[in-house]
Design a protein around this motif. Structure first.
Motif, mmCIF file in Angstrom:
data_model
loop_
_atom_site.group_PDB
_atom_site.id
_atom_site.type_symbol
_atom_site.label_atom_id
_atom_site.label_comp_id
_atom_site.label_asym_id
_atom_site.label_seq_id
_atom_site.Cartn_x
_atom_site.Cartn_y
_atom_site.Cartn_z
ATOM 1 N N ASN A 1 44.737 20.569 89.438
ATOM 2 C CA ASN A 1 45.081 19.139 89.389
ATOM 3 C C ASN A 1 44.518 18.751 90.801
ATOM 4 O O ASN A 1 43.965 19.346 91.733
ATOM 5 C CB ASN A 1 46.742 18.819 89.820
ATOM 6 N N THR A 2 43.956 17.370 90.773
ATOM 7 C CA THR A 2 43.265 16.766 91.500
ATOM 8 C C THR A 2 44.093 16.413 93.147
ATOM 9 O O THR A 2 45.214 15.820 92.469
ATOM 10 C CB THR A 2 42.488 15.440 91.426
ATOM 11 N N GLY A 3 43.479 16.489 94.279
ATOM 12 C CA GLY A 3 44.103 16.155 95.335
ATOM 13 C C GLY A 3 43.992 14.476 96.083
ATOM 14 O O GLY A 3 43.066 13.962 95.740
ATOM 15 N N GLU A 4 44.480 14.660 97.060
ATOM 16 C CA GLU A 4 44.395 13.387 97.858
ATOM 17 C C GLU A 4 42.993 12.967 98.339
ATOM 18 O O GLU A 4 42.374 11.817 98.463
ATOM 19 C CB GLU A 4 45.320 13.203 99.180
ATOM 20 N N LEU A 5 42.388 14.080 98.616
ATOM 21 C CA LEU A 5 40.521 14.114 99.238
ATOM 22 C C LEU A 5 39.909 13.680 97.988
ATOM 23 O O LEU A 5 39.030 12.607 98.295
ATOM 24 C CB LEU A 5 40.107 15.422 99.462
ATOM 25 N N LEU A 6 40.153 13.682 96.933
ATOM 26 C CA LEU A 6 39.479 12.922 95.821
ATOM 27 C C LEU A 6 40.008 11.603 95.352
ATOM 28 O O LEU A 6 39.082 10.857 95.213
ATOM 29 C CB LEU A 6 39.500 13.844 94.440
ATOM 30 N N GLU A 7 40.927 11.369 95.712
ATOM 31 C CA GLU A 7 41.774 10.003 95.666
ATOM 32 C C GLU A 7 41.017 9.205 96.762
ATOM 33 O O GLU A 7 40.323 7.988 96.365
ATOM 34 C CB GLU A 7 43.275 9.832 95.898
ATOM 35 N N LEU A 8 40.891 9.610 97.712
ATOM 36 C CA LEU A 8 40.206 9.087 99.022
ATOM 37 C C LEU A 8 38.536 8.639 98.583
ATOM 38 O O LEU A 8 37.969 7.522 98.911
ATOM 39 C CB LEU A 8 40.396 9.568 100.054
ATOM 40 N N ALA A 9 38.098 9.881 98.292
ATOM 41 C CA ALA A 9 36.522 9.832 97.942
ATOM 42 C C ALA A 9 36.072 8.675 96.672
ATOM 43 O O ALA A 9 34.999 8.170 96.865
ATOM 44 C CB ALA A 9 36.159 11.036 97.784
ATOM 45 N N THR A 10 37.056 8.591 95.772
ATOM 46 C CA THR A 10 36.642 7.753 94.628
ATOM 47 C C THR A 10 37.353 6.409 94.566
ATOM 48 O O THR A 10 37.451 5.629 93.512
ATOM 49 C CB THR A 10 37.002 8.538 93.149
ATOM 50 N N ASN A 11 38.133 5.929 95.856
ATOM 51 C CA ASN A 11 39.005 4.799 95.988
ATOM 52 C C ASN A 11 39.794 4.602 94.598
ATOM 53 O O ASN A 11 40.048 3.650 94.263
ATOM 54 C CB ASN A 11 37.883 3.583 95.822
ATOM 55 N N GLY A 12 40.550 5.661 94.268
ATOM 56 C CA GLY A 12 41.530 5.888 93.303
ATOM 57 C C GLY A 12 40.911 5.885 91.858
ATOM 58 O O GLY A 12 41.902 5.862 91.140
ATOM 59 N N PHE A 13 39.771 5.937 91.415
ATOM 60 C CA PHE A 13 39.173 6.209 90.191
ATOM 61 C C PHE A 13 40.021 7.736 89.847
ATOM 62 O O PHE A 13 40.558 7.716 88.732
ATOM 63 C CB PHE A 13 37.876 6.230 90.178
ATOM 64 N N VAL B 1 43.316 3.346 96.931
ATOM 65 C CA VAL B 1 44.150 4.502 97.558
ATOM 66 C C VAL B 1 45.484 4.214 97.543
ATOM 67 O O VAL B 1 46.020 3.247 97.951
ATOM 68 C CB VAL B 1 43.743 5.021 98.743
ATOM 69 N N THR B 2 46.360 5.170 97.152
ATOM 70 C CA THR B 2 47.848 4.972 97.226
ATOM 71 C C THR B 2 48.251 4.719 98.736
ATOM 72 O O THR B 2 47.609 5.432 99.586
ATOM 73 C CB THR B 2 48.500 6.511 96.665
ATOM 74 N N VAL B 3 49.273 3.690 98.865
ATOM 75 C CA VAL B 3 49.699 3.437 100.049
ATOM 76 C C VAL B 3 51.197 3.712 100.036
ATOM 77 O O VAL B 3 52.005 3.260 99.177
ATOM 78 C CB VAL B 3 49.854 1.793 100.392
ATOM 79 N N ASP B 4 51.521 4.824 100.940
ATOM 80 C CA ASP B 4 52.893 5.178 100.985
ATOM 81 C C ASP B 4 53.208 5.348 102.418
ATOM 82 O O ASP B 4 52.848 6.178 103.255
ATOM 83 C CB ASP B 4 52.964 6.773 100.270
ATOM 84 N N PRO B 5 54.184 4.201 102.797
ATOM 85 C CA PRO B 5 54.427 4.117 104.483
ATOM 86 C C PRO B 5 55.039 5.459 104.975
ATOM 87 O O PRO B 5 54.868 5.936 106.213
ATOM 88 C CB PRO B 5 55.258 2.914 104.398
ATOM 89 N N LEU B 6 55.642 6.220 104.051
ATOM 90 C CA LEU B 6 56.179 7.411 104.820
ATOM 91 C C LEU B 6 55.286 8.572 104.720
ATOM 92 O O LEU B 6 55.714 9.756 105.238
ATOM 93 C CB LEU B 6 57.476 7.838 103.771
ATOM 94 N N ASN B 7 54.174 8.398 104.061
ATOM 95 C CA ASN B 7 53.212 9.875 103.836
ATOM 96 C C ASN B 7 51.738 9.173 103.792
ATOM 97 O O ASN B 7 51.089 9.253 102.761
ATOM 98 C CB ASN B 7 53.693 10.745 102.781
ATOM 99 N N PRO B 8 51.082 8.581 104.992
ATOM 100 C CA PRO B 8 49.929 7.991 104.785
ATOM 101 C C PRO B 8 48.903 8.883 104.601
ATOM 102 O O PRO B 8 49.175 10.040 105.272
ATOM 103 C CB PRO B 8 49.754 7.409 106.069
ATOM 104 N N ILE B 9 47.551 8.668 103.857
ATOM 105 C CA ILE B 9 46.618 9.585 103.837
ATOM 106 C C ILE B 9 45.685 9.161 104.854
ATOM 107 O O ILE B 9 45.060 7.827 104.847
ATOM 108 C CB ILE B 9 46.259 9.347 102.157
ATOM 109 N N PHE B 10 44.934 9.999 105.478
ATOM 110 C CA PHE B 10 43.929 9.912 106.446
ATOM 111 C C PHE B 10 42.718 10.592 105.945
ATOM 112 O O PHE B 10 42.603 11.529 105.083
ATOM 113 C CB PHE B 10 44.261 10.507 107.768
ATOM 114 N N ASP C 1 49.300 16.669 96.135
ATOM 115 C CA ASP C 1 48.457 17.926 96.911
ATOM 116 C C ASP C 1 47.522 17.188 97.968
ATOM 117 O O ASP C 1 46.818 16.168 97.290
ATOM 118 C CB ASP C 1 47.951 18.654 96.085
ATOM 119 N N GLY C 2 47.165 17.869 98.964
ATOM 120 C CA GLY C 2 46.273 17.230 99.944
ATOM 121 C C GLY C 2 44.847 17.593 99.990
ATOM 122 O O GLY C 2 43.837 16.732 100.734
ATOM 123 N N GLY C 3 44.484 18.508 99.185
ATOM 124 C CA GLY C 3 43.039 19.047 99.045
ATOM 125 C C GLY C 3 42.350 18.232 98.151
ATOM 126 O O GLY C 3 42.354 17.164 97.665
#
Length: 347
Positions: A242-254, A302-311, A205-207
């Motif tokens: 569940n936690t989304g991509e914005l929290l992954e970005l903000a916490t560098n993957g913690f 941060v997860t690296v997925d070349p088919l679905n990059p996170i901005f 999820d992206g939020g």
């Protein structure tokens, strides 16, 4: 879709502990911190949403999906450049594959923005929702529920901030004065209407956080970092958070935005759910939070997925997701944002 599962269960968190005495709050924060780093999925109790409202939302969702097809198609999403409205089963895609669910998407009520050549593309996401004339009672029920789960999502986000040893309003500058509030009512038909087991494909999820209401049928699964799947069946009185991509970005993957999916229900059955996605403002950029050294050592990147990059640009991230998930809307309303091969496919 893999069928390997594990006997593990999602943990349960009582949100009321966050507002209890100091000792109980500290114990709650310790429990939450461990869950966030482990997989970020948990059942939530103590949320304060009235059971009567929950039952009303599910009842009206079923009434909507029981409407004649022409009534539902009167607000088909392809009519909205803002990605609002109804989708038939198979019209949303995950990683290019059809999701076998029908659904109605609404977001924050608003007005369309004037679009010029230099307007940021994500401003196309602002606009009005589509509501069915055949069921006028649906609008006030869903907007009331949207407000309630927004409150729950922000409360959970504040608890997450404290669990990260931050001020509880650390995320407020990127969601105030108005977070994004994507709400989906969803029906998954049984296997008698499809050969696919992809109710919705494996995705993140992206939020910030997702607040998921399940009815009575199972189907949600969460994938561990080891690749096994944990079943997350409905538990009365709870939401699945569940936690989304914005929290992954903000916490560098913690905090990790974990992969999950939904399996198509068995023949002769159907599954209903209501998913709410709390996100930041479209014009916000997600910073990296300076975690204390103890937590920083556990960052995974941060997860690296070349088919679905996170901005880090919230609007860009959300628009990317909508364009990928709804290619019919993208072709009709946003062809200028698509590569030439996609533009040539416009019907």
């Amino acid at each position: 879709m893999t069928s390997q599962t594990t006997s593990a269960h999602l943990p349960t968190i009582d949100l009321s502990r966050f507002y209890a005495g100091a000792a109980e709050r500290a114990s709650f924060i310790k429990d939450l911190r461990a869950i966030l780093h482990d997989h970020g999925f948990f059942y939530l109790t103590g949320h304060g949403v009235p059971q009567t409202l929950i039952e009303e939302v599910l009842a009206y969702s079923k009434r909507f999906f029981a409407l004649p097809e022409e009534d539902k198609l009167s607000i088909e999403m392809v009519k909205s450049p803002h990605f609002r409205g109804y989708n038939r089963a198979g019209y949303e895609r995950t990683r290019g594959e059809q999701d076998w669910r029908e659904q109605l998407d609404i977001n924050t009520e608003g007005e369309a923005q004037p679009i010029k050549s230099d307007t940021p593309p994500w401003k196309r996401l602002y606009g009005p929702n589509q509501w069915p004339e055949a069921l006028p009672e649906l609008k006030p029920v869903l907007l009331t529920y949207q407000a309630e789960v927004t409150r729950v999502g922000i409360d959970v986000l504040k608890a997450i901030a404290v669990a990260l040893d931050q001020p509880e309003n650390v995320f407020a500058p990127i969601y105030e004065p108005q977070p994004t509030q994507l709400l989906k009512i969803i029906r998954y038909p049984g296997r008698d209407s499809t050969d696919s087991d992809q109710g919705v494909g494996a995705h993140k999820d992206g939020g910030f956080v997702t607040v998921l209401l399940q009815d009575t049928a199972a189907g949600l699964r969460v994938r561990t970092e080891e690749g096994a799947w944990i079943d997350a069946p409905p538990v009365p009185g709870t939401f699945v958070i569940n936690t989304g991509e914005l929290l992954e970005l903000a916490t560098n993957g913690f905090v990790r935005a974990d992969v999950h999916d939904v399996v198509t229900p068995p023949r002769g059955t159907e599954r209903y759910s209501v998913a709410f996605f709390l996100g930041a403002r479209y014009d916000a950029t997600i910073p990296v939070i300076d975690l204390p050294e103890e937590l920083k050592r556990a960052e995974r990147g941060v997860t690296v997925d070349p088919l679905n990059p996170i901005f880090r640009e919230v609007g860009l991230n959300h628009l990317k997701s909508r364009l990928r998930s709804h290619p019919d809307v993208a072709r009709r309303h946003h062809a200028d944002l698509l590569p030439p091969e996609a533009q040539s496919a416009i019907a």
